[in-house]
Design a protein around this motif. Structure first.
Motif, PDB file in Angstrom:
ATOM      1  N   ASP A 108      59.329  32.237  50.413  1.00  0.00           N
ATOM      2  CA  ASP A 108      58.209  31.490  50.662  1.00  0.00           C
ATOM      3  C   ASP A 108      58.232  31.815  52.243  1.00  0.00           C
ATOM      4  O   ASP A 108      58.453  31.231  53.049  1.00  0.00           O
ATOM      5  CB  ASP A 108      58.597  29.907  50.537  1.00  0.00           C
ATOM      6  CG  ASP A 108      57.234  29.287  50.984  1.00  0.00           C
ATOM      7  OD1 ASP A 108      56.183  30.182  51.307  1.00  0.00           O
ATOM      8  OD2 ASP A 108      57.045  28.042  50.950  1.00  0.00           O
ATOM      9  N   VAL A 116      49.538  36.505  51.255  1.00  0.00           N
ATOM     10  CA  VAL A 116      48.995  35.426  50.753  1.00  0.00           C
ATOM     11  C   VAL A 116      47.658  35.609  50.453  1.00  0.00           C
ATOM     12  O   VAL A 116      47.223  34.994  49.346  1.00  0.00           O
ATOM     13  CB  VAL A 116      48.853  34.850  52.268  1.00  0.00           C
ATOM     14  CG1 VAL A 116      47.933  33.485  51.871  1.00  0.00           C
ATOM     15  CG2 VAL A 116      50.109  34.281  52.546  1.00  0.00           C
ATOM     16  N   GLN A 126      48.092  36.362  46.898  1.00  0.00           N
ATOM     17  CA  GLN A 126      48.716  35.236  45.803  1.00  0.00           C
ATOM     18  C   GLN A 126      47.315  34.201  45.731  1.00  0.00           C
ATOM     19  O   GLN A 126      47.224  33.852  44.528  1.00  0.00           O
ATOM     20  CB  GLN A 126      49.450  34.619  46.795  1.00  0.00           C
ATOM     21  CG  GLN A 126      50.829  35.356  46.857  1.00  0.00           C
ATOM     22  CD  GLN A 126      52.051  34.759  47.591  1.00  0.00           C
ATOM     23  OE1 GLN A 126      51.493  33.423  48.116  1.00  0.00           O
ATOM     24  NE2 GLN A 126      53.155  35.216  47.745  1.00  0.00           N
ATOM     25  N   LEU A 127      46.339  34.365  46.511  1.00  0.00           N
ATOM     26  CA  LEU A 127      45.378  33.388  46.317  1.00  0.00           C
ATOM     27  C   LEU A 127      44.273  34.032  45.252  1.00  0.00           C
ATOM     28  O   LEU A 127      43.653  33.261  44.476  1.00  0.00           O
ATOM     29  CB  LEU A 127      44.387  33.307  47.883  1.00  0.00           C
ATOM     30  CG  LEU A 127      45.076  32.251  48.725  1.00  0.00           C
ATOM     31  CD1 LEU A 127      44.506  32.375  50.337  1.00  0.00           C
ATOM     32  CD2 LEU A 127      45.260  30.606  48.269  1.00  0.00           C
ATOM     33  N   ALA A 169      46.006  33.588  42.056  1.00  0.00           N
ATOM     34  CA  ALA A 169      45.985  32.416  41.432  1.00  0.00           C
ATOM     35  C   ALA A 169      44.534  31.716  40.993  1.00  0.00           C
ATOM     36  O   ALA A 169      44.349  31.011  39.937  1.00  0.00           O
ATOM     37  CB  ALA A 169      46.413  31.401  42.594  1.00  0.00           C
ATOM     38  N   ALA A 211      48.549  24.927  40.373  1.00  0.00           N
ATOM     39  CA  ALA A 211      49.312  26.005  41.408  1.00  0.00           C
ATOM     40  C   ALA A 211      48.077  26.610  42.374  1.00  0.00           C
ATOM     41  O   ALA A 211      48.471  26.774  43.593  1.00  0.00           O
ATOM     42  CB  ALA A 211      49.471  27.384  40.482  1.00  0.00           C
ATOM     43  N   TRP A 212      46.891  26.955  41.866  1.00  0.00           N
ATOM     44  CA  TRP A 212      45.995  27.118  42.855  1.00  0.00           C
ATOM     45  C   TRP A 212      45.672  26.104  44.019  1.00  0.00           C
ATOM     46  O   TRP A 212      45.533  26.444  45.129  1.00  0.00           O
ATOM     47  CB  TRP A 212      44.681  27.645  42.306  1.00  0.00           C
ATOM     48  CG  TRP A 212      43.574  28.096  43.213  1.00  0.00           C
ATOM     49  CD1 TRP A 212      43.966  29.076  44.035  1.00  0.00           C
ATOM     50  CD2 TRP A 212      42.290  28.151  42.956  1.00  0.00           C
ATOM     51  NE1 TRP A 212      42.645  29.389  44.881  1.00  0.00           N
ATOM     52  CE2 TRP A 212      41.761  28.866  44.015  1.00  0.00           C
ATOM     53  CE3 TRP A 212      41.462  27.356  42.036  1.00  0.00           C
ATOM     54  CZ2 TRP A 212      40.105  28.963  44.107  1.00  0.00           C
ATOM     55  CZ3 TRP A 212      40.172  27.649  42.304  1.00  0.00           C
ATOM     56  CH2 TRP A 212      39.627  28.357  43.387  1.00  0.00           C
ATOM     57  N   GLU A 240      47.592  23.718  45.245  1.00  0.00           N
ATOM     58  CA  GLU A 240      48.756  23.556  45.963  1.00  0.00           C
ATOM     59  C   GLU A 240      48.810  24.926  46.982  1.00  0.00           C
ATOM     60  O   GLU A 240      49.297  24.629  48.130  1.00  0.00           O
ATOM     61  CB  GLU A 240      50.126  23.482  45.094  1.00  0.00           C
ATOM     62  CG  GLU A 240      51.241  23.309  46.066  1.00  0.00           C
ATOM     63  CD  GLU A 240      52.645  23.149  45.245  1.00  0.00           C
ATOM     64  OE1 GLU A 240      53.664  22.872  45.985  1.00  0.00           O
ATOM     65  OE2 GLU A 240      52.616  23.238  44.030  1.00  0.00           O
ATOM     66  N   LEU A 241      48.579  25.897  46.518  1.00  0.00           N
ATOM     67  CA  LEU A 241      48.649  26.946  47.326  1.00  0.00           C
ATOM     68  C   LEU A 241      47.513  27.029  48.073  1.00  0.00           C
ATOM     69  O   LEU A 241      47.785  27.413  49.405  1.00  0.00           O
ATOM     70  CB  LEU A 241      48.578  28.562  46.336  1.00  0.00           C
ATOM     71  CG  LEU A 241      48.405  29.846  47.075  1.00  0.00           C
ATOM     72  CD1 LEU A 241      49.870  29.913  47.877  1.00  0.00           C
ATOM     73  CD2 LEU A 241      48.250  30.923  46.190  1.00  0.00           C
ATOM     74  N   ARG A 288      48.825  24.526  51.092  1.00  0.00           N
ATOM     75  CA  ARG A 288      49.331  25.152  52.039  1.00  0.00           C
ATOM     76  C   ARG A 288      49.072  26.304  53.050  1.00  0.00           C
ATOM     77  O   ARG A 288      49.727  26.172  54.125  1.00  0.00           O
ATOM     78  CB  ARG A 288      50.805  25.758  51.160  1.00  0.00           C
ATOM     79  CG  ARG A 288      51.713  24.747  50.271  1.00  0.00           C
ATOM     80  CD  ARG A 288      52.786  25.328  49.420  1.00  0.00           C
ATOM     81  NE  ARG A 288      53.559  26.168  50.173  1.00  0.00           N
ATOM     82  CZ  ARG A 288      53.809  27.348  50.378  1.00  0.00           C
ATOM     83  NH1 ARG A 288      53.005  28.139  49.416  1.00  0.00           N
ATOM     84  NH2 ARG A 288      54.791  27.945  50.977  1.00  0.00           N
ATOM     85  N   VAL A 289      48.189  27.024  52.334  1.00  0.00           N
ATOM     86  CA  VAL A 289      47.548  27.959  53.505  1.00  0.00           C
ATOM     87  C   VAL A 289      46.684  27.261  54.347  1.00  0.00           C
ATOM     88  O   VAL A 289      46.771  27.715  55.377  1.00  0.00           O
ATOM     89  CB  VAL A 289      46.692  28.925  52.583  1.00  0.00           C
ATOM     90  CG1 VAL A 289      46.050  29.913  53.461  1.00  0.00           C
ATOM     91  CG2 VAL A 289      47.538  29.832  51.583  1.00  0.00           C
ATOM     92  N   TYR A 317      38.975  24.272  48.357  1.00  0.00           N
ATOM     93  CA  TYR A 317      39.961  23.125  47.904  1.00  0.00           C
ATOM     94  C   TYR A 317      39.041  21.799  47.616  1.00  0.00           C
ATOM     95  O   TYR A 317      39.530  21.047  46.699  1.00  0.00           O
ATOM     96  CB  TYR A 317      40.861  23.108  49.247  1.00  0.00           C
ATOM     97  CG  TYR A 317      41.751  21.941  48.923  1.00  0.00           C
ATOM     98  CD1 TYR A 317      43.053  22.103  48.233  1.00  0.00           C
ATOM     99  CD2 TYR A 317      41.690  20.623  49.695  1.00  0.00           C
ATOM    100  CE1 TYR A 317      43.896  21.246  47.867  1.00  0.00           C
ATOM    101  CE2 TYR A 317      42.601  19.780  49.416  1.00  0.00           C
ATOM    102  CZ  TYR A 317      43.753  20.016  48.738  1.00  0.00           C
ATOM    103  OH  TYR A 317      44.742  18.951  48.430  1.00  0.00           O
TER     104      TYR A 317
END
Length: 308
Positions: free
Chosen positions: A122, A156, A159-160, A163, A179-180, A182-183, A186-187, A205
């Motif tokens: 992470d 990142v 990953q976005l 997801a 999962a999307w 939460e990511l 966090r970003v 979001y």
């Protein structure tokens, strides 16, 4: 003459048993095996050596694959063989906190520490460390920190995209949606991306969590993160409505209690805070030491106000 004959036979059998046990112990590399062979030969005269010889022959003819289950298991991954390699003692012992590593005068060491941050599971956790490395007085360390931040942005963003694509392929998949969500959260808690990019992600979001909150029982993590997001946006009333729902759906959740305290504090709702503290006695929730510290502090504040 017959007793002498049997004595000779017994002596030869004893010698043969000792020799057989010694060979078994030597071949097997175990004194316990040799002792077991000797006991079986003496306990079962004549039959014992034949039984042991047959067992020994069967074990030698057995395929090596018969024993792989003990170290491979039912599912085998070739990557698991790395666990059998000797550990890198130098890498394991040469560990210091990143804050201290940036103070080390060795430029090569600082460069290596900065670049290794990209290999952790992470890397977002170490973004503040990379920011400090970016401001390091050593130009080379600052340069590599800048390269590491750019690479982190690329990872990142990838990953976005992955997801989001996974969620769009199966919009009803709760796991992909969570999962999307939460990511994204966090970003958004970092300054890794540019301000305009973060604003677009924040809009996504909010739309995503609005959809998730339409469920009869949204996930606890989604409720907690949306409350935190509303508090960051200064929407205390919206956060309070979500907290009320959170406490109703998850009455035994300590996180819901912490979120309600945070909402009352940010909204400067002292009366609501004291009402909530009095209602805690009726809630089936187990509070840990950090939460209890806040509860006791607010209750002391209430008692001091009443005395004054």
């Amino acid at each position: 003459m017959m007793p002498w004959f049997w004595a000779v036979v017994a002596g030869l059998y004893l010698f043969f048993s000792l020799l057989y046990a010694w060979l078994a112990a030597r071949q097997g590399g175990s004194l316990q095996k040799g002792a077991l062979w000797l006991v079986v030969c003496l306990a079962l005269p004549g039959v014992g050596p034949l039984l042991l010889w047959r067992c020994d022959c069967r074990s030698r003819r057995a395929a090596p694959e018969d024993y792989r289950v003990f170290y491979r298991g039912s599912e085998f991954c070739p990557e698991d063989l790395r666990r059998l390699q000797p550990p890198d003692v130098a890498a394991e012992t040469d560990r210091v906190p990143m804050e201290e590593a940036l103070q080390v005068s060795d430029r090569a060491y600082r460069w290596r520490m900065v670049m290794q941050l990209l290999d952790v599971e992470d890397p977002l956790v170490y973004l503040p460390v990379l920011r400090r490395a970016l401001a390091n007085e050593d130009g080379e360390t600052s340069h590599y920190a800048s390269v590491a931040i750019m690479e982190l942005r690329r990872k990142v963003q990838q990953q976005l995209d992955e997801a989001e694509a996974r969620w769009r392929r199966a919009p009803r998949d709760a796991e992909a949606c969570a999962a999307w969500e939460e990511l994204l959260y966090r970003v958004l808690q970092t300054d890794l991306l540019e301000q305009d990019v973060r604003e677009r992600l924040r809009t996504r979001y909010l739309a995503l969590t609005d959809r998730m909150l339409r469920a009869d029982r949204p996930a606890e993590g989604c409720l907690h993160r949306r409350i935190a997001m509303e508090l960051q946006r200064g929407q205390a009333a919206r956060a309070q409505r979500l907290c009320t729902r959170y406490l109703a759906l998850y009455p035994a959740s300590e996180q819901a209690v912490q979120d309600q305290l945070a909402v009352c504090v940010q909204a400067k709702n002292g009366a609501g805070l004291q009402r909530f503290l009095r209602s805690l006695r009726q809630r089936p929730v187990l509070l840990t030491a950090p939460t209890l510290a806040w509860v006791r502090a607010f209750r002391k504040e209430e008692s001091s106000e009443q005395r004054s």
